[in-house]
Scaffold this motif. Structure first.
Motif, PDB file in Angstrom:
ATOM      1  N   GLY A  28      54.244 -36.752  12.450  1.00 40.00           N
ATOM      2  CA  GLY A  28      53.341 -35.761  13.045  1.00 40.00           C
ATOM      3  C   GLY A  28      53.798 -34.326  12.880  1.00 40.00           C
ATOM      4  O   GLY A  28      53.536 -33.474  13.733  1.00 40.00           O
ATOM      5  N   THR A  29      54.450 -34.021  11.761  1.00 36.59           N
ATOM      6  CA  THR A  29      55.004 -32.674  11.560  1.00 36.59           C
ATOM      7  C   THR A  29      53.983 -31.651  11.078  1.00 36.59           C
ATOM      8  O   THR A  29      53.943 -30.520  11.567  1.00 36.59           O
ATOM      9  CB  THR A  29      56.139 -32.747  10.501  1.00 36.59           C
ATOM     10  OG1 THR A  29      57.069 -33.734  10.864  1.00 36.59           O
ATOM     11  CG2 THR A  29      56.810 -31.394  10.343  1.00 36.59           C
ATOM     12  N   ASP A  73      50.388 -29.704   9.718  1.00 37.91           N
ATOM     13  CA  ASP A  73      48.951 -29.500   9.896  1.00 37.91           C
ATOM     14  C   ASP A  73      48.206 -29.821   8.598  1.00 37.91           C
ATOM     15  O   ASP A  73      47.065 -30.264   8.615  1.00 37.91           O
ATOM     16  CB  ASP A  73      48.671 -28.029  10.265  1.00 37.91           C
ATOM     17  CG  ASP A  73      49.348 -27.652  11.575  1.00 37.91           C
ATOM     18  OD1 ASP A  73      49.018 -28.290  12.590  1.00 37.91           O
ATOM     19  OD2 ASP A  73      50.234 -26.770  11.565  1.00 37.91           O
ATOM     20  N   ARG A 111      50.081 -34.354  11.641  1.00 36.40           N
ATOM     21  CA  ARG A 111      49.752 -34.416  13.065  1.00 36.40           C
ATOM     22  C   ARG A 111      48.343 -34.984  13.205  1.00 36.40           C
ATOM     23  O   ARG A 111      47.579 -34.979  12.254  1.00 36.40           O
ATOM     24  CB  ARG A 111      49.820 -33.009  13.681  1.00 36.40           C
ATOM     25  CG  ARG A 111      48.753 -32.052  13.156  1.00 36.40           C
ATOM     26  CD  ARG A 111      48.381 -30.995  14.169  1.00 36.40           C
ATOM     27  NE  ARG A 111      47.516 -29.955  13.599  1.00 36.40           N
ATOM     28  CZ  ARG A 111      46.207 -30.106  13.368  1.00 36.40           C
ATOM     29  NH1 ARG A 111      45.598 -31.276  13.614  1.00 36.40           N
ATOM     30  NH2 ARG A 111      45.503 -29.111  12.844  1.00 36.40           N
TER      31      ARG A 111
END
Ligand SMILES: NCCCN[C@H]1CC[C@H](N)CC1
Length: 292
Positions: A151-152, A154, A184
């Motif tokens: 989830g790092t 965008d 993410r």
């Protein structure tokens, strides 16, 4: 002296060849991954060729670099963390740097020679490496993504060459799984997705994988790049499940972009109308792709 950029013997483009007159060879070399050639053409400026396949030319690189970057980044309100897979020429970095909301840009390029050659011969693209937000990782993207925290990002942009050679594994399911994990919720992927004139089977395979992997939404978009085979290239825009993303109408229109001058040059190709038009498919492509 004229030299064909040969596709005849390339399984990606059987029976096709694209000829550009060579005014002067500027660089010829070989890395552990591929042959690298740079030459001055008659009408497209300098040309970068990897294993006999045109990667970019001074004249038309803007179409590919701007579309592969702004289609995803203009589709989400405020991209902060972005990852580039491939893109060692720096052109995608140059375009990402126009987005003032971006705080960090990771780039994972497997071939140091491509980076070095582009810094020497394509300063209008490698300018992207100068931005302090850029963190360069030279190595294999699958390895890099396996180690990336969940989830790092965008947005992830896969600016790959063709899936024959180093980029082979960048169209397989395990790779898309690692991309999804690194995004993410509501994060977006844009990857190079070949030509609707030539590669609908490959695109269908990628669509099936992406529709399974990214439950947010998946759309095929395309643009004109005269020096790529068939004169067009496509992109797969994928949104991970989470806050909804509408790729068809830019949420973060280009007019808000800053830093155009810092990036060394004004936008030359992308705009909000071209963004919307990129997702409109001719009837044959609609038939062949929208069922997948
Ligand atoms: N960043 C330079 C473009 C790399 N993208 C690919 C070049 C070769 C083409 N056949 C497909 C796109």
């Amino acid at each position: 002296k004229t030299s064909k950029v040969q596709y005849y013997n390339n399984p990606m483009w059987p029976g096709e060849a694209h000829s550009l007159k060579v005014e002067k060879i500027l660089y010829q070399g070989k890395s552990p991954y591929q042959e690298v050639l740079v030459f001055e053409s008659s009408t497209y400026g300098k040309v970068l060729v990897l294993d006999g396949i045109v990667q970019l030319t001074d004249k038309d690189e803007c179409a590919y670099q701007e579309m592969i970057t702004h289609l995803p980044l203009c589709s989400i309100p405020s991209p902060k963390k972005v990852l580039v897979i491939g893109g060692g020429d720096g052109g995608v970095l140059r375009e990402i740097c126009r987005h003032g909301s971006v705080e960090s840009i990771d780039i994972c390029e497997i071939d140091q020679l491509v980076i070095d050659v582009c810094k020497d011969f394509f300063p209008a693209l490698s300018v992207g490496f100068n931005d302090p937000r850029v963190r360069l990782h030279v190595g294999d993207a699958v390895e890099f993504l396996r180690n990336a925290p969940e989830g790092t990002y965008d947005a992830i942009i896969v600016d790959s060459s063709d899936p024959i050679g180093p980029a082979q594994e960048l169209v397989e399911k395990p790779f898309f799984d690692t991309i999804s994990r690194a995004l993410r919720p509501g994060g977006v992927l844009c990857n190079q997705a070949e030509s609707m004139w030539l590669h609908t089977h490959l695109i269908q395979d990628m669509l099936l994988i992406c529709r399974e992997t990214f439950k947010g939404s998946v759309h095929y978009a395309w643009t004109s790049v005269p020096t790529y085979p068939s004169g067009v290239i496509g992109f797969l825009l994928c949104a991970k499940e989470g806050p909804p993303v509408n790729f068809l109408t830019p949420a973060n229109p280009i007019e808000k972009l800053e830093g155009a001058m810092e990036a060394g040059r004004e936008i030359r190709f992308y705009n909000s109308e071209m963004h919307k038009a990129a997702f409109v498919l001719p009837t044959f492509a609609r038939r062949e792709l929208e069922a997948y």
